[in-house]
Scaffold this motif. Structure first.
Motif, PDB file in Angstrom:
ATOM      1  N   ALA A 232       0.838  -1.203   0.000  1.00 40.60           N
ATOM      2  CA  ALA A 232       0.000   0.000   0.000  1.00 40.60           C
ATOM      3  C   ALA A 232       0.868   1.246   0.000  1.00 40.60           C
ATOM      4  O   ALA A 232       0.639   2.179  -0.774  1.00 40.60           O
ATOM      5  N   LEU A 233       1.884   1.267   0.845  1.00 38.52           N
ATOM      6  CA  LEU A 233       2.773   2.423   0.921  1.00 38.52           C
ATOM      7  C   LEU A 233       3.552   2.597  -0.375  1.00 38.52           C
ATOM      8  O   LEU A 233       3.752   3.723  -0.843  1.00 38.52           O
ATOM      9  N   ALA A 234       3.989   1.502  -0.982  1.00 42.29           N
ATOM     10  CA  ALA A 234       4.745   1.585  -2.238  1.00 42.29           C
ATOM     11  C   ALA A 234       3.873   2.060  -3.394  1.00 42.29           C
ATOM     12  O   ALA A 234       4.364   2.695  -4.320  1.00 42.29           O
ATOM     13  N   ALA A 235       2.582   1.759  -3.362  1.00 39.41           N
ATOM     14  CA  ALA A 235       1.685   2.130  -4.460  1.00 39.41           C
ATOM     15  C   ALA A 235       1.506   3.644  -4.553  1.00 39.41           C
ATOM     16  O   ALA A 235       1.543   4.214  -5.638  1.00 39.41           O
ATOM     17  N   ASN A 236       1.303   4.318  -3.419  1.00 43.72           N
ATOM     18  CA  ASN A 236       1.144   5.765  -3.436  1.00 43.72           C
ATOM     19  C   ASN A 236       1.243   6.308  -2.007  1.00 43.72           C
ATOM     20  O   ASN A 236       0.248   6.330  -1.283  1.00 43.72           O
ATOM     21  N   PRO A 237       2.434   6.757  -1.605  1.00 45.91           N
ATOM     22  CA  PRO A 237       2.611   7.286  -0.245  1.00 45.91           C
ATOM     23  C   PRO A 237       1.725   8.495   0.058  1.00 45.91           C
ATOM     24  O   PRO A 237       1.299   8.676   1.196  1.00 45.91           O
TER      25      PRO A 237
ATOM     26  N   THR B  78      -1.364   9.027  -0.935  1.00 45.29           N
ATOM     27  CA  THR B  78      -2.694   8.536  -0.576  1.00 45.29           C
ATOM     28  C   THR B  78      -2.679   7.933   0.820  1.00 45.29           C
ATOM     29  O   THR B  78      -3.625   8.133   1.591  1.00 45.29           O
ATOM     30  N   VAL B  79      -1.612   7.217   1.158  1.00 44.25           N
ATOM     31  CA  VAL B  79      -1.502   6.644   2.504  1.00 44.25           C
ATOM     32  C   VAL B  79      -1.471   7.770   3.541  1.00 44.25           C
ATOM     33  O   VAL B  79      -2.182   7.710   4.548  1.00 44.25           O
ATOM     34  N   ALA B  80      -0.684   8.811   3.286  1.00 50.03           N
ATOM     35  CA  ALA B  80      -0.608   9.946   4.220  1.00 50.03           C
ATOM     36  C   ALA B  80      -1.965  10.632   4.350  1.00 50.03           C
ATOM     37  O   ALA B  80      -2.398  10.970   5.463  1.00 50.03           O
ATOM     38  N   ALA B  81      -2.665  10.820   3.231  1.00 50.59           N
ATOM     39  CA  ALA B  81      -3.991  11.446   3.275  1.00 50.59           C
ATOM     40  C   ALA B  81      -4.975  10.586   4.061  1.00 50.59           C
ATOM     41  O   ALA B  81      -5.783  11.107   4.839  1.00 50.59           O
ATOM     42  N   ALA B  82      -4.904   9.267   3.880  1.00 47.87           N
ATOM     43  CA  ALA B  82      -5.798   8.369   4.610  1.00 47.87           C
ATOM     44  C   ALA B  82      -5.514   8.419   6.110  1.00 47.87           C
ATOM     45  O   ALA B  82      -6.444   8.452   6.921  1.00 47.87           O
ATOM     46  N   VAL B  83      -4.240   8.449   6.478  1.00 45.30           N
ATOM     47  CA  VAL B  83      -3.879   8.527   7.902  1.00 45.30           C
ATOM     48  C   VAL B  83      -4.377   9.841   8.502  1.00 45.30           C
ATOM     49  O   VAL B  83      -4.942   9.857   9.604  1.00 45.30           O
ATOM     50  N   LEU B  84      -4.203  10.941   7.783  1.00 44.56           N
ATOM     51  CA  LEU B  84      -4.698  12.231   8.274  1.00 44.56           C
ATOM     52  C   LEU B  84      -6.221  12.229   8.392  1.00 44.56           C
ATOM     53  O   LEU B  84      -6.772  12.748   9.359  1.00 44.56           O
TER      54      LEU B  84
ATOM     55  N   LEU C 108      -9.422  12.870  16.166  1.00 45.84           N
ATOM     56  CA  LEU C 108      -8.752  12.736  17.460  1.00 45.84           C
ATOM     57  C   LEU C 108      -7.944  13.972  17.836  1.00 45.84           C
ATOM     58  O   LEU C 108      -7.462  14.067  18.957  1.00 45.84           O
ATOM     59  N   THR C 109      -7.778  14.909  16.903  1.00 45.80           N
ATOM     60  CA  THR C 109      -6.983  16.097  17.189  1.00 45.80           C
ATOM     61  C   THR C 109      -7.835  17.166  17.849  1.00 45.80           C
ATOM     62  O   THR C 109      -9.052  17.177  17.714  1.00 45.80           O
ATOM     63  N   THR C 110      -7.180  18.061  18.541  1.00 46.26           N
ATOM     64  CA  THR C 110      -7.884  19.185  19.152  1.00 46.26           C
ATOM     65  C   THR C 110      -7.878  20.389  18.227  1.00 46.26           C
ATOM     66  O   THR C 110      -8.534  21.377  18.501  1.00 46.26           O
ATOM     67  N   VAL C 111      -7.148  20.296  17.129  1.00 47.73           N
ATOM     68  CA  VAL C 111      -7.047  21.395  16.170  1.00 47.73           C
ATOM     69  C   VAL C 111      -8.115  21.231  15.100  1.00 47.73           C
ATOM     70  O   VAL C 111      -8.332  20.124  14.599  1.00 47.73           O
ATOM     71  N   ASP C 112      -8.787  22.306  14.764  1.00 47.21           N
ATOM     72  CA  ASP C 112      -9.730  22.285  13.655  1.00 47.21           C
ATOM     73  C   ASP C 112      -8.909  22.456  12.380  1.00 47.21           C
ATOM     74  O   ASP C 112      -8.372  23.542  12.122  1.00 47.21           O
ATOM     75  N   PRO C 113      -8.768  21.390  11.566  1.00 52.01           N
ATOM     76  CA  PRO C 113      -7.884  21.480  10.412  1.00 52.01           C
ATOM     77  C   PRO C 113      -8.303  22.541   9.399  1.00 52.01           C
ATOM     78  O   PRO C 113      -7.456  23.170   8.782  1.00 52.01           O
ATOM     79  N   MET C 114      -9.588  22.761   9.232  1.00 49.37           N
ATOM     80  CA  MET C 114     -10.035  23.767   8.266  1.00 49.37           C
ATOM     81  C   MET C 114      -9.704  25.183   8.758  1.00 49.37           C
ATOM     82  O   MET C 114      -9.333  26.037   7.963  1.00 49.37           O
TER      83      MET C 114
END
Length: 135
Positions: free
Chosen positions: A76-81, A83-89, A95-101
């Motif tokens: 999965a990581l080799a296919a497109n890092p 996309t993996v980073a976006a999925a993790v975010l 779970l974060t206290t920061v409003d990302p928008m």
């Protein structure tokens, strides 16, 4: 709308329950994608790659979910890092206290565009190397 409504909406999209719901939905989609791929390989879904043979910066995104659904995390990581980073975010956001928008809105526009362009360019170079277009 009452004052309690925004708090209720915020509680529904934030916290451990929201993160667990997102994780469950992504896991279900990944397992379904892996099952479809195993039983019927549709081939390249990317129009650019299908027409020209050249991968786009987002090529491999479907493969990320198929590999994750099959339990192949390295694949999965080799296919497109990216996309993996976006999925993790996406999964970690509740779970974060920061409003990302709100944080994004405070970031200068030139920095958002520059960071986005660098991420897309890096992803495209990754895909070009992955498919053997660059050494």
């Amino acid at each position: 709308m009452s004052a309690a409504a925004p708090r209720a909406v915020s509680a529904a999209v934030r916290g451990p329950r929201a993160a667990a719901l997102r994780l469950g939905l992504v896991a279900l989609a990944s397992v379904a994608a892996a099952w479809v791929h195993q039983n019927h390989d549709p081939g390249a879904l990317c129009p650019l790659r299908r027409l020209t043979g050249v991968p786009c910066p987002f090529c491999g995104s479907t493969t990320v979910f198929m590999e994750a659904g099959a339990g192949h995390w390295g694949g999965a990581l080799a296919a497109n890092p990216l996309t993996v980073a976006a999925a993790v975010l996406f999964l970690a956001a509740p779970l974060t206290t920061v409003d990302p928008m709100a944080a994004l809105a405070r970031t200068p526009v030139w920095l958002r565009w520059t960071a986005g362009a660098l991420m897309v360019a890096g992803s495209w170079l990754w895909q070009l190397r992955r498919f053997g277009f660059v050494g």
